[in-house]
Structure formats: C-alpha cells, structure tokens
Design a protein around this motif. Sequence first.
Motif, PDB file in Angstrom:
ATOM      1  N   ARG A 222       0.797  -1.211   0.000  1.00  0.00           N
ATOM      2  CA  ARG A 222       0.000   0.000   0.000  1.00  0.00           C
ATOM      3  C   ARG A 222       0.836   1.270   0.000  1.00  0.00           C
ATOM      4  O   ARG A 222       0.373   2.314  -0.415  1.00  0.00           O
TER       5      ARG A 222
ATOM      6  N   GLN B 238       2.952   4.416  -0.616  1.00  0.00           N
ATOM      7  CA  GLN B 238       3.208   5.216  -1.798  1.00  0.00           C
ATOM      8  C   GLN B 238       4.506   5.982  -1.605  1.00  0.00           C
ATOM      9  O   GLN B 238       4.835   6.396  -0.507  1.00  0.00           O
TER      10      GLN B 238
ATOM     11  N   ASN C 246      -4.337   2.206 -10.928  1.00  0.00           N
ATOM     12  CA  ASN C 246      -3.667   2.358  -9.647  1.00  0.00           C
ATOM     13  C   ASN C 246      -2.835   1.106  -9.363  1.00  0.00           C
ATOM     14  O   ASN C 246      -3.368   0.044  -9.066  1.00  0.00           O
TER      15      ASN C 246
ATOM     16  N   SER D 218      -0.947   0.370  -6.892  1.00  0.00           N
ATOM     17  CA  SER D 218      -1.077  -0.107  -5.523  1.00  0.00           C
ATOM     18  C   SER D 218      -2.303  -1.010  -5.375  1.00  0.00           C
ATOM     19  O   SER D 218      -2.231  -2.079  -4.755  1.00  0.00           O
TER      20      SER D 218
ATOM     21  N   ARG E 256      -1.658  -4.422  -6.978  1.00  0.00           N
ATOM     22  CA  ARG E 256      -0.812  -5.283  -6.149  1.00  0.00           C
ATOM     23  C   ARG E 256      -1.579  -5.848  -4.964  1.00  0.00           C
ATOM     24  O   ARG E 256      -1.373  -6.989  -4.574  1.00  0.00           O
TER      25      ARG E 256
END
Length: 150
Positions: free
Chosen positions: A50, A52, A65, A67, A70
Amino acid sequence: MTDIDFKNVSMSEIFPEVDEKKTRQKVASFLSRTLPRMVRITSKSLTELRSQRLDGMPKASSSDNDSDRRIVQHLYAEQVVQQVKQAISQCDQESQDLLNMLYFKRYSDTQCCMALKRSKSSYSHVYKPQALLEFADCYFLDDLHVYQAE
C-alpha cells in the motif's frame, strides 16, 4: 436456475472424460511454478504493498492504480495458497504426504520414494500420478483438469 433431468443425462455429459496425462502435467506445473510464486507474493505485507512513494513532485494521476493492482494480486495469491492447502487436506493420507513433501518441503522424487518406502517404479507410475489427479479433483479455485476432445 435450470432444473436438471437426471433421468435423461449421461454421466459423461456431467463429468467429461479427463485426459489423465495432461491433467497430471498441468497440476505438476501449477504446483511447481504457480504455487511458489503465490507464496512469494503472500510473503509481502499489505502495508508494504500500500505504501506510496512521495517525492514532492507533482504528477498526473494514473488511471490504473498500481497499488490497488498489487493488493488484489496479494489477496488472490492468499486465496490460491489457502485453496492448495485445503485441496491437499482432502486427498488421501499418502497423497497428502507426497504432495506436502514435493511442493512444500521441496523434496526430490527420490527423497519422496525413500520417505514413503515405495519403489521408484510404483512411486512414478502409481502413487505420484494418483496424488496429482486427486489434487485436481479437490482444488476448486480453478479447474486443473484437461478434458479429452470428443
């Protein structure tokens, strides 16, 4: 939902003929290639996925996105690993032992033969093929069977 008239349905319509050789190959590939990758993916924490990277520079927002992608991969990988464990637990005891040794403990075929006290021939032609087919029958996240063409 449609009702099935079991009087007019044959067994082969519900359970198509399985190509055992190709199914064993598919299961072995799944357990030796896909499973280790899923285990590696699940070893990362969700907070790690998560996080960034902020460098202070303005950027246009990305339409996809990374994130989120993943995190979804991580959650799916967790499901795969859980389903593999569940499927193995549904196999008979000898198949459970063999699959755990091969794919979790990373034993070689020779080490498995010795641990199970089986001849190389019976291990290769009976016990390992049986364990792989049992796994295919018990794994429900994806269908690992390969069906014969009609």
